[in-house]
Design a protein around this motif. Structure first.
Motif, short mmCIF file in Angstrom:
data_model
loop_
_atom_site.label_atom_id
_atom_site.label_comp_id
_atom_site.label_asym_id
_atom_site.label_seq_id
_atom_site.Cartn_x
_atom_site.Cartn_y
_atom_site.Cartn_z
N THR A 62 42.83 0.28 -12.58
CA THR A 62 43.72 1.41 -12.84
C THR A 62 44.77 1.52 -11.74
O THR A 62 44.44 1.47 -10.55
CB THR A 62 42.91 2.72 -12.89
OG1 THR A 62 41.87 2.57 -13.85
CG2 THR A 62 43.79 3.90 -13.27
N ASP A 63 46.01 1.70 -12.12
CA ASP A 63 47.11 1.89 -11.18
C ASP A 63 47.22 3.38 -10.88
O ASP A 63 47.64 4.16 -11.73
CB ASP A 63 48.40 1.37 -11.80
CG ASP A 63 49.60 1.51 -10.88
OD1 ASP A 63 49.50 2.21 -9.85
OD2 ASP A 63 50.64 0.93 -11.20
N PHE A 64 46.83 3.79 -9.66
CA PHE A 64 46.83 5.22 -9.35
C PHE A 64 48.23 5.82 -9.44
O PHE A 64 48.39 7.00 -9.74
CB PHE A 64 46.21 5.50 -7.97
CG PHE A 64 47.13 5.24 -6.80
CD1 PHE A 64 47.91 6.26 -6.29
CD2 PHE A 64 47.19 3.99 -6.19
CE1 PHE A 64 48.74 6.05 -5.20
CE2 PHE A 64 48.01 3.76 -5.11
CZ PHE A 64 48.80 4.80 -4.62
N GLY A 65 49.25 5.02 -9.22
CA GLY A 65 50.63 5.51 -9.31
C GLY A 65 51.02 5.90 -10.72
O GLY A 65 51.94 6.69 -10.93
N GLU A 66 50.30 5.41 -11.71
CA GLU A 66 50.58 5.72 -13.10
C GLU A 66 49.68 6.82 -13.66
O GLU A 66 49.97 7.38 -14.70
CB GLU A 66 50.40 4.45 -13.96
CG GLU A 66 51.33 3.32 -13.59
CD GLU A 66 52.78 3.65 -13.86
OE1 GLU A 66 53.07 4.36 -14.83
OE2 GLU A 66 53.63 3.19 -13.06
N THR A 67 48.56 7.09 -12.99
CA THR A 67 47.58 8.00 -13.58
C THR A 67 47.35 9.31 -12.82
O THR A 67 46.90 10.27 -13.41
CB THR A 67 46.22 7.30 -13.72
OG1 THR A 67 45.78 6.88 -12.43
CG2 THR A 67 46.30 6.10 -14.64
#
Length: 130
Positions: free
Chosen positions: A24-29
């Motif tokens: 998971t990309d934390f910058g997107e979520t």
């Protein structure tokens, strides 16, 4: 421990949300948060993503990038390098918290403090990191 076990362990520690960086990309979520504690030495991309998930007026604290202190304020976000320096009163406070059961210590494995133990511990630490 496998990733799913680590996620459950982190939830039991009190995390509201667990994000697996490998999937998971934390910058997107993630949005919006008050504080980001950066412990990853990836100044470019990771730092940019950290700014995107912060609320206006938030704080970006880095344990790995002293250069972050030179960042201009953007959206009122304060970016600071935090140097952790152990001291006697801090250690005594931690000991009291453990004794009073305010701080729970989890020990997954114990390795001998010698060259062989250190060599075995390195891969084990990387394997359980999430």
């Amino acid at each position: 421990m496998y990733r799913a076990e680590i996620h459950e362990f982190v939830r039991q520690l009190g995390a509201d949300e667990v994000i697996d960086y490998a999937t998971t990309d934390f910058g997107e979520t993630v949005r919006p948060v008050d504080i980001v504690l950066d412990m990853v030495r990836d100044v470019g991309e990771n730092e940019r993503k950290s700014y995107t998930v912060l609320k206006d007026g938030g704080k970006l604290l880095s344990l790995v990038s002293p250069a972050i202190d030179r960042n201009p304020r953007t959206r009122g976000i304060e970016a600071r390098f935090v140097r952790v320096e152990p001291n006697r009163s801090g250690w005594l406070s931690l000991i009291r918290q453990v004794q009073d059961q305010q701080l729970k210590v989890h020990i997954d494995r114990i390795f001998p403090f010698n060259a062989e133990g250190i060599a075995r511990a390195g891969p084990a630490v990387r394997k359980v990191s999430c």
